[in-house]
Design an enzyme around this catalytic site. Structure first.
Site, PDB file in Angstrom:
ATOM      1  N   ASP A 178       0.816  -1.213   0.000  1.00  0.00           N
ATOM      2  CA  ASP A 178       0.000   0.000   0.000  1.00  0.00           C
ATOM      3  C   ASP A 178       0.848   1.261   0.000  1.00  0.00           C
ATOM      4  O   ASP A 178       0.365   2.347   0.325  1.00  0.00           O
ATOM      5  CB  ASP A 178      -0.955   0.012   1.201  1.00  0.00           C
ATOM      6  CG  ASP A 178      -0.213   0.012   2.531  1.00  0.00           C
ATOM      7  OD1 ASP A 178       1.010  -0.217   2.521  1.00  0.00           O
ATOM      8  OD2 ASP A 178      -0.859   0.236   3.565  1.00  0.00           O
ATOM      9  N   HIS A 203      23.114   7.867 -19.486  1.00  0.00           N
ATOM     10  CA  HIS A 203      22.004   7.849 -18.529  1.00  0.00           C
ATOM     11  C   HIS A 203      22.392   7.107 -17.260  1.00  0.00           C
ATOM     12  O   HIS A 203      21.603   6.338 -16.711  1.00  0.00           O
ATOM     13  CB  HIS A 203      20.766   7.227 -19.168  1.00  0.00           C
ATOM     14  CG  HIS A 203      20.166   8.082 -20.241  1.00  0.00           C
ATOM     15  ND1 HIS A 203      19.245   7.609 -21.154  1.00  0.00           N
ATOM     16  CD2 HIS A 203      20.362   9.388 -20.556  1.00  0.00           C
ATOM     17  CE1 HIS A 203      18.906   8.591 -21.986  1.00  0.00           C
ATOM     18  NE2 HIS A 203      19.559   9.680 -21.629  1.00  0.00           N
ATOM     19  N   ASP A 219      24.266  15.898 -14.181  1.00  0.00           N
ATOM     20  CA  ASP A 219      23.107  16.345 -14.956  1.00  0.00           C
ATOM     21  C   ASP A 219      21.935  16.387 -13.986  1.00  0.00           C
ATOM     22  O   ASP A 219      21.428  15.341 -13.571  1.00  0.00           O
ATOM     23  CB  ASP A 219      22.851  15.359 -16.102  1.00  0.00           C
ATOM     24  CG  ASP A 219      21.848  15.874 -17.123  1.00  0.00           C
ATOM     25  OD1 ASP A 219      21.011  16.721 -16.755  1.00  0.00           O
ATOM     26  OD2 ASP A 219      21.888  15.418 -18.282  1.00  0.00           O
ATOM     27  N   ASP A 225      17.055  21.906 -16.575  1.00  0.00           N
ATOM     28  CA  ASP A 225      17.901  20.792 -17.018  1.00  0.00           C
ATOM     29  C   ASP A 225      19.313  21.328 -17.262  1.00  0.00           C
ATOM     30  O   ASP A 225      19.573  21.938 -18.300  1.00  0.00           O
ATOM     31  CB  ASP A 225      17.310  20.183 -18.295  1.00  0.00           C
ATOM     32  CG  ASP A 225      18.049  18.941 -18.765  1.00  0.00           C
ATOM     33  OD1 ASP A 225      18.957  18.479 -18.050  1.00  0.00           O
ATOM     34  OD2 ASP A 225      17.701  18.432 -19.842  1.00  0.00           O
ATOM     35  N   HIS A 259      24.908  11.784 -29.301  1.00  0.00           N
ATOM     36  CA  HIS A 259      23.552  12.282 -29.054  1.00  0.00           C
ATOM     37  C   HIS A 259      23.361  13.656 -29.688  1.00  0.00           C
ATOM     38  O   HIS A 259      24.310  14.274 -30.185  1.00  0.00           O
ATOM     39  CB  HIS A 259      23.258  12.341 -27.547  1.00  0.00           C
ATOM     40  CG  HIS A 259      24.158  13.247 -26.764  1.00  0.00           C
ATOM     41  ND1 HIS A 259      24.033  14.616 -26.742  1.00  0.00           N
ATOM     42  CD2 HIS A 259      25.208  12.962 -25.948  1.00  0.00           C
ATOM     43  CE1 HIS A 259      24.940  15.142 -25.945  1.00  0.00           C
ATOM     44  NE2 HIS A 259      25.687  14.171 -25.457  1.00  0.00           N
ATOM     45  N   HIS A 261      17.040  19.657 -27.001  1.00  0.00           N
ATOM     46  CA  HIS A 261      15.674  19.159 -26.931  1.00  0.00           C
ATOM     47  C   HIS A 261      14.806  20.245 -26.314  1.00  0.00           C
ATOM     48  O   HIS A 261      15.292  21.141 -25.623  1.00  0.00           O
ATOM     49  CB  HIS A 261      15.572  17.841 -26.151  1.00  0.00           C
ATOM     50  CG  HIS A 261      16.064  17.918 -24.726  1.00  0.00           C
ATOM     51  ND1 HIS A 261      15.340  18.504 -23.702  1.00  0.00           N
ATOM     52  CD2 HIS A 261      17.212  17.470 -24.153  1.00  0.00           C
ATOM     53  CE1 HIS A 261      16.012  18.417 -22.572  1.00  0.00           C
ATOM     54  NE2 HIS A 261      17.169  17.800 -22.813  1.00  0.00           N
ATOM     55  N   HIS A 320      12.122  16.421 -21.458  1.00  0.00           N
ATOM     56  CA  HIS A 320      12.139  16.294 -22.918  1.00  0.00           C
ATOM     57  C   HIS A 320      10.720  16.669 -23.342  1.00  0.00           C
ATOM     58  O   HIS A 320       9.833  15.819 -23.409  1.00  0.00           O
ATOM     59  CB  HIS A 320      12.523  14.885 -23.355  1.00  0.00           C
ATOM     60  CG  HIS A 320      13.990  14.614 -23.208  1.00  0.00           C
ATOM     61  ND1 HIS A 320      14.824  14.433 -24.287  1.00  0.00           N
ATOM     62  CD2 HIS A 320      14.785  14.524 -22.120  1.00  0.00           C
ATOM     63  CE1 HIS A 320      16.066  14.234 -23.865  1.00  0.00           C
ATOM     64  NE2 HIS A 320      16.060  14.285 -22.547  1.00  0.00           N
ATOM     65  N   GLU A 340      23.379  21.235 -25.234  1.00  0.00           N
ATOM     66  CA  GLU A 340      24.150  20.303 -24.412  1.00  0.00           C
ATOM     67  C   GLU A 340      25.119  19.437 -25.220  1.00  0.00           C
ATOM     68  O   GLU A 340      24.959  18.223 -25.292  1.00  0.00           O
ATOM     69  CB  GLU A 340      23.223  19.416 -23.599  1.00  0.00           C
ATOM     70  CG  GLU A 340      22.121  18.719 -24.402  1.00  0.00           C
ATOM     71  CD  GLU A 340      21.291  17.779 -23.538  1.00  0.00           C
ATOM     72  OE1 GLU A 340      21.871  17.017 -22.749  1.00  0.00           O
ATOM     73  OE2 GLU A 340      20.054  17.822 -23.659  1.00  0.00           O
ATOM     74  N   TYR A 348      32.759  12.030 -25.041  1.00  0.00           N
ATOM     75  CA  TYR A 348      32.855  10.890 -24.142  1.00  0.00           C
ATOM     76  C   TYR A 348      33.874   9.908 -24.713  1.00  0.00           C
ATOM     77  O   TYR A 348      33.643   9.310 -25.774  1.00  0.00           O
ATOM     78  CB  TYR A 348      31.491  10.210 -23.999  1.00  0.00           C
ATOM     79  CG  TYR A 348      30.360  11.203 -23.797  1.00  0.00           C
ATOM     80  CD1 TYR A 348      29.991  11.633 -22.526  1.00  0.00           C
ATOM     81  CD2 TYR A 348      29.674  11.740 -24.899  1.00  0.00           C
ATOM     82  CE1 TYR A 348      28.979  12.563 -22.356  1.00  0.00           C
ATOM     83  CE2 TYR A 348      28.661  12.664 -24.733  1.00  0.00           C
ATOM     84  CZ  TYR A 348      28.310  13.077 -23.458  1.00  0.00           C
ATOM     85  OH  TYR A 348      27.305  14.000 -23.298  1.00  0.00           O
ATOM     86  N   ARG A 383      30.088  16.923 -20.499  1.00  0.00           N
ATOM     87  CA  ARG A 383      28.891  17.517 -21.117  1.00  0.00           C
ATOM     88  C   ARG A 383      28.640  18.845 -20.423  1.00  0.00           C
ATOM     89  O   ARG A 383      28.819  18.973 -19.213  1.00  0.00           O
ATOM     90  CB  ARG A 383      27.681  16.598 -21.001  1.00  0.00           C
ATOM     91  CG  ARG A 383      26.434  17.150 -21.691  1.00  0.00           C
ATOM     92  CD  ARG A 383      25.352  16.094 -21.908  1.00  0.00           C
ATOM     93  NE  ARG A 383      24.783  15.571 -20.674  1.00  0.00           N
ATOM     94  CZ  ARG A 383      25.016  14.353 -20.208  1.00  0.00           C
ATOM     95  NH1 ARG A 383      25.846  13.529 -20.847  1.00  0.00           N
ATOM     96  NH2 ARG A 383      24.448  13.940 -19.078  1.00  0.00           N
ATOM     97  N   GLU A 434      25.575  21.770 -20.318  1.00  0.00           N
ATOM     98  CA  GLU A 434      24.181  21.974 -20.752  1.00  0.00           C
ATOM     99  C   GLU A 434      23.587  23.202 -20.088  1.00  0.00           C
ATOM    100  O   GLU A 434      23.681  23.377 -18.876  1.00  0.00           O
ATOM    101  CB  GLU A 434      23.344  20.749 -20.396  1.00  0.00           C
ATOM    102  CG  GLU A 434      21.870  20.865 -20.760  1.00  0.00           C
ATOM    103  CD  GLU A 434      21.090  19.623 -20.391  1.00  0.00           C
ATOM    104  OE1 GLU A 434      20.001  19.411 -20.958  1.00  0.00           O
ATOM    105  OE2 GLU A 434      21.568  18.860 -19.512  1.00  0.00           O
TER     106      GLU A 434
END
Length: 463
Positions: free
Chosen positions: A57, A261, A278, A289, A368, A372, A379, A402, A406, A424, A426
């Site tokens: 629950d 990710h 990130d 973001d 990538h 976005h 996104h 961004e 890598y 990265r 961003e």
């Protein structure tokens, strides 16, 4: 800062958060704009989100469906919105949980039907147990039925059942809608252009998130666990008025920064490594973001600096392309050219710039896109192409910029000094008539400023 000043600062922050909100008149206008696009004789059916259970629950924290929230501002679970076209515009019918003192003792306050009409400007409000009886009446005689078509078989079956009830009453004059359409593309196009009220919230979410990134840079040190650095973000988000991050926070130390990710966040941060974070907060359903990459020990190595500077220059080039009338993929093309030239200059790729771009040999280092949409979802909704062509940027759009590089830890095609470096950078950018408005400038991103902040020096952060 003294304790008294801290308390004052918190009080001021709370006051700001309470005063930043979307006015109800804007939700009314959104519903009207949607109905105005529909053919005559149309009805819209839109279910809200339901409670999801974690185990037994214990449920996950509830968050309203973004499309439903966009049209209503109503945050309770299990609600349904039905829009019909009336003489004075869009008639809004809300089905929601009833007032129930006993149940509210367990799960909290409910708006109920009377307040739904008064506070959310609904034409009518019904209890959920009236849904199956009222829906056939509301769609009777409509020619077009609009609802979310996204693989939800349970919703489709329920709508078909309502239509079948009308078909069985055809001799009594009932008429079921025969033309069914997906309402989501229409709502998503509305969501793509942000209003002034939305942008106020998004700027504030960006400010809170930028402050959290600064805090993380200031407290980071070798041997911290990734999740301990993540905790700094969650603390600052909530202390500043956000109830949750906008997405799962990524804290990738060393080679973990090469996993796009990565969310385990369970490894120690090692001296000499970079850490890629990130993270952004959600404020009144709107997302920020931000990604920053910085040295765990406070100083970049020569190789880290060289790669970082390439990514930073790529980001600057991409931001410059956030201009009204340019297509939405222009930032990616600009970033890609800078990244590829940088990889050539550092000897990580061979050939000419044109050859690298055409062959996509860069993809093992940059796999990538650069942007976005950003809004109610991290996104966010909205198409990137119209009739096969990249759509032009318009005032009120918000997007991320961004770029990254890598270098996989097991990539034996490059010298060992480069391996395991993930970077990265961003930021969040609003499209304006005057050019790009970067709303995440509150956190540093050039090397000297990052190192100064981590060393405890006061700095003036540049854009």
């Amino acid at each position: 800062m003294t304790h008294a000043n801290q308390q004052k600062s918190r009080a001021e922050q709370n006051l700001i958060n309470r005063n930043i909100k979307i006015p109800q008149s804007e939700y009314d206008l959104r519903r009207q704009r949607l109905v105005d696009q529909l053919p005559e004789g149309s009805v819209v059916i839109l279910p809200g989100a339901v409670i999801r259970y974690r185990n037994n629950d214990a449920d996950y924290a509830f968050r309203q469906d973004s499309d439903f929230y966009y049209l209503t501002g109503f945050a309770e679970e299990e609600a349904w919105l039905v829009l019909t076209s009336g003489r004075k515009g869009a008639d809004s019918h809300l089905f929601c949980l009833p007032k129930d003192r006993a149940q509210e003792t367990w799960t909290g306050f409910r708006v109920g039907q009377e307040q739904a009409i008064a506070e959310y400007n609904m034409s009518c409000a019904y209890t959920l147990d009236q849904l199956d009886n009222r829906l056939p009446e509301l769609i009777d005689g409509a020619q077009h039925l609009f609802y979310p078509m996204q693989g939800d078989d349970a919703l489709s079956r329920r709508i078909q059942d309502w239509c079948q009830q009308l078909r069985q009453k055809a001799r009594s004059g009932a008429v079921a809608p025969e033309q069914h359409h997906n309402v989501l593309p229409l709502i998503h196009e509305l969501r793509l252009i942000k209003s002034d009220a939305e942008l106020v919230i998004m700027r504030h979410a960006a400010e809170i998130s930028a402050e959290a990134h600064c805090k993380a840079m200031q407290v980071c040190e070798p041997e911290m666990m990734e999740y301990q650095l993540e905790a700094e973000y969650l603390y600052h988000f909530m202390r500043s008025g956000s109830r949750a991050p906008a997405y799962n926070t990524i804290v990738g130390g060393g080679a973990n920064g090469c996993v796009l990710h990565y969310v385990e966040n369970n490894q120690p941060l090692n001296a000499g490594d970079l850490v890629l974070i990130d993270a952004g907060c959600e404020l009144q359903h709107y997302a920020a973001d931000i990604t920053r990459t910085f040295p765990v020990s406070g100083r970049f190595s020569p190789e880290q600096s060289a790669l970082y500077q390439v990514v930073l220059e790529a980001q600057y080039a991409a931001i410059d392309q956030v201009q009204v009338g340019l297509d939405c993929h222009a930032p990616h093309r600009a970033a890609l050219n800078v990244l590829c030239q940088g990889l050539l200059d550092l000897g990580l790729l061979g050939g000419t710039l044109d050859e690298v771009v055409e062959s996509e040999s860069y993809r093992r280092f940059y796999m990538h896109g650069t942007s976005h949409w950003l809004g109610l979802d991290v996104h966010d909704a909205g198409r990137y192409k119209i009739e096969g062509q990249s759509r032009p940027l318009q005032v009120g759009m918000v997007l991320t910029i961004e770029p990254g590089l890598y270098i996989a830890p097991d990539d034996d095609s490059v010298d060992v000094c480069w391996r395991g470096i993930g970077i990265r950078i961003e930021d969040n950018v609003i499209v304006t008539e005057q050019g790009p408005e970067v709303i995440t400038t509150g956190v540093p991103k050039n090397i000297a400023e990052i190192e100064a902040l981590m060393a405890g020096e006061g700095i003036a952060i540049s854009a």
